[in-house]
Design a protein around this motif. Structure first.
Motif: not given
Length: 410
Positions: A73-85
């Protein structure tokens, strides 16, 4: 090995779709920040909180994904300054599926009902990005800032005051999407002494220049006094040198070709009082900036023309001076065309950062009988450090000046 599903939560679980909720329901392992996991306290899945030990989180996911359905579970968009990358890099893109959602920045700008396609975004959340932030403040109209409990709105307001940055207002968004949501505009002097609830986001925006102070135009104005498109402005120090090379007089006619923000035209008006200034630009957004700057500094003898150079010059008044600040691949054609209109003893000044354009411009001017001169300008600006100050280099700029019919080069 099963794929890991990374789900952007948006602002709250209300932003989750049916697809998101099914993936979460079927999860054997739920991983996320404390706030996100609390939404699913009754879920039977094993839970792992994301803290500072991100390597440990990656090891945990790797050990679980072989046999289990893992959902992050990530905040907002995971690839926008998130853990996705980080997950894609660590686990491999083939092993990660990303489900984006509403980012906090998108939500914030929807609240203040402003477009955000041309803003800059900086994250201070667990990052040492202060230098990047102040650099972007110098070249963008608005900057959105992700905060953390230490680098919070009050901390940033104090840093703005310490660095003497004026004409900035702060919109601080607290707990967006919740019942406690709140947002308002503050001056840094107000926000520095206030407490704001977490999580929060800040939008920094330069004031509209409507005071008497805006009439105090001077040579080498700070870049942030002008409306301009993401750094597309002749830097203040270089601007002063260019205008000195133009050798302007009261009744001159100046063409500013590829005018960008119009900063050269604006400051040229300090010297051209009875003559005319023509700013030529092809991009509509930059045309809007030029007109805004013209109005801001009350420049009466300045005309704004939209044209794709070298076209559009035939109907302009014959120039005494020409500045070419934008040419790119068409620089030689622009020089070739514009120089034909230049009055005898007129001056052309060209600003470029492209090495191949230096040689091409010099060759073209000399072939037309111009006497040329060239200077390389390298600007270093002071940047604060925790224990002192250092110098940060800007891109070097070539300034070519040329005189028609052989007067001494200034």
């Amino acid at each position: 090995m099963k794929q890991v599903f990374v789900i952007g939560m948006g602002l709250t679980p209300e932003d989750l779709t049916t697809t998101h909720l099914k993936l979460i329901k079927d999860a054997d392992v739920l991983i996320g920040g404390k706030r996100h996991l609390e939404y699913f306290n009754d879920h039977a899945a094993d839970k792992k909180e994301i803290g500072k030990d991100l390597k440990g989180v990656i090891r945990y996911i790797t050990s679980k994904m072989r046999k289990n359905n893992v959902v992050v579970l990530a905040s907002g968009d995971p690839l926008f300054f998130g853990i996705g990358s980080l997950l894609i890099k660590s686990l491999g893109p083939e092993n990660v599926v990303i489900y984006p959602n509403i980012s906090t920045v998108a939500a914030a700008f929807s609240r203040i009902k402003e477009p955000w396609n041309d803003i800059a975004v900086v994250s201070l959340h667990g990052r040492n990005s202060e230098r990047e932030l102040f650099s972007k403040l110098d070249t963008n109209k608005s900057v959105a800032v992700y905060t953390d409990p230490q680098k919070n709105p009050a901390w940033l307001a104090k840093r703005l005051l310490e660095k003497g940055i004026k004409n900035i207002k702060m919109c601080i968004f607290e707990q967006l999407g919740t019942e406690s949501e709140r947002f308002d505009w503050y001056e840094p002097g107000q926000a520095a002494d206030m407490n704001f609830s977490q999580p929060n986001l800040i939008v920094l925006k330069r004031h509209s220049f409507q005071s008497e102070e805006n009439k105090n135009l001077h040579l080498g104005m700070p870049d942030n006094r002008y409306e301009h498109q993401k750094g597309l402005i002749t830097k203040s120090e270089v601007r002063a040198i260019i205008i000195s090379r133009l050798c302007l007089s009261d009744n001159h006619i100046l063409w500013d070709l590829g005018a960008g923000s119009g900063s050269i035209s604006i400051e040229a008006s300090l010297f051209i009082k009875k003559g005319r200034i023509v700013s030529v630009e092809q991009n509509q957004d930059r045309i809007n900036d030029i007109k805004a700057n013209k109005k801001r500094f009350n420049v009466k003898n300045m005309e704004v023309v939209q044209a794709v150079l070298p076209n559009g010059l035939e109907d302009l008044p014959e120039p005494d001076r020409i500045f070419i600040g934008g040419g790119g691949r068409n620089l030689v054609k622009i020089i070739d065309t514009a120089s034909e209109y230049l009055k005898p003893d007129g001056v052309i000044v060209i600003n470029t950062v492209i090495l191949s354009n230096v040689e091409a411009a010099l060759k073209t001017l000399k072939s037309k009988g111009f006497k040329t001169n060239i200077v390389l300008v390298q600007i270093h600006r002071g940047q604060d450090m925790p224990w002192g100050e250092r110098l940060e280099a800007l891109n070097p700029v070539w300034i070519i000046s040329a005189i028609k019919q052989g007067l001494p080069v200034p």
